[in-house]
Scaffold this active site. Sequence first.
Site, mmCIF file in Angstrom:
data_model
loop_
_atom_site.group_PDB
_atom_site.id
_atom_site.type_symbol
_atom_site.label_atom_id
_atom_site.label_comp_id
_atom_site.label_asym_id
_atom_site.label_seq_id
_atom_site.Cartn_x
_atom_site.Cartn_y
_atom_site.Cartn_z
ATOM 1 N N SER A 88 8.157 -6.457 -12.423
ATOM 2 C CA SER A 88 7.893 -7.311 -13.407
ATOM 3 C C SER A 88 8.383 -8.763 -13.267
ATOM 4 C CB SER A 88 8.230 -6.709 -14.543
ATOM 5 O OG SER A 88 7.793 -5.192 -14.752
ATOM 6 N N HIS A 98 12.445 -9.582 -16.911
ATOM 7 C CA HIS A 98 11.242 -10.414 -17.117
ATOM 8 C C HIS A 98 11.444 -11.835 -17.373
ATOM 9 C CE1 HIS A 98 9.070 -6.514 -19.098
ATOM 10 N NE2 HIS A 98 9.107 -6.540 -17.885
#
Length: 200
Positions: A143, A197
């Site tokens: 991610s 993230h």
Amino acid sequence: RQFQKSLYNLNSRLNCDFPKPPYSLWRLDTEPTFGKTTLTGKIFLLNIAMFGLQTMYPQMTAMGAKRSDMILEGRQLYRLLTPVFLHGGIGHLMANSYSLKSMGANVEQAFGQPRLIATYLVSGVMGNVFSAIMSPNPAVGASGAIFGLVGAYYTFLSRNQDLFGNMATRQKSALIETMGINVVLGMVNPMIDNWGHMGG
């Protein structure tokens, strides 16, 4: 050629050292076939292969996951990179594979393969650095690397807004929406590493 010339005229006003055309990174000799000639496809297939190995050898996950304690102590620093190619389950793999397929192809066409892999790896590593500092929990997943591709493409569209016009505006809005949804999901699901993230 006209597109490259327009790109140069726009960017050279902001940066006098901006290189002159032609740009080989804009030229695609053949239409890439996903999974065969694109680097995005190769990363996609590598992630699937790695998940297969994780399934057969579950100890791989523990051996390659991000461990904040070890990283912050300067031990097993390979754990900054290995989590990028590991996933926590089939749903995790499918979500990241979809995001990689849709975003990676755009970045690869815009930046070229060397810049794609550099952005992907650096973003993945930086995501794990930030996660190690902010969270003690182990983590795996691509991610952070994918968020890095999103950020790079958003920057590209922003810098060339005058060139791409409304198309850039629509794509930037879609990118913001995608990132927002993922951040919200990370806030409500403790299994999702939002720090990774943001670091990416």
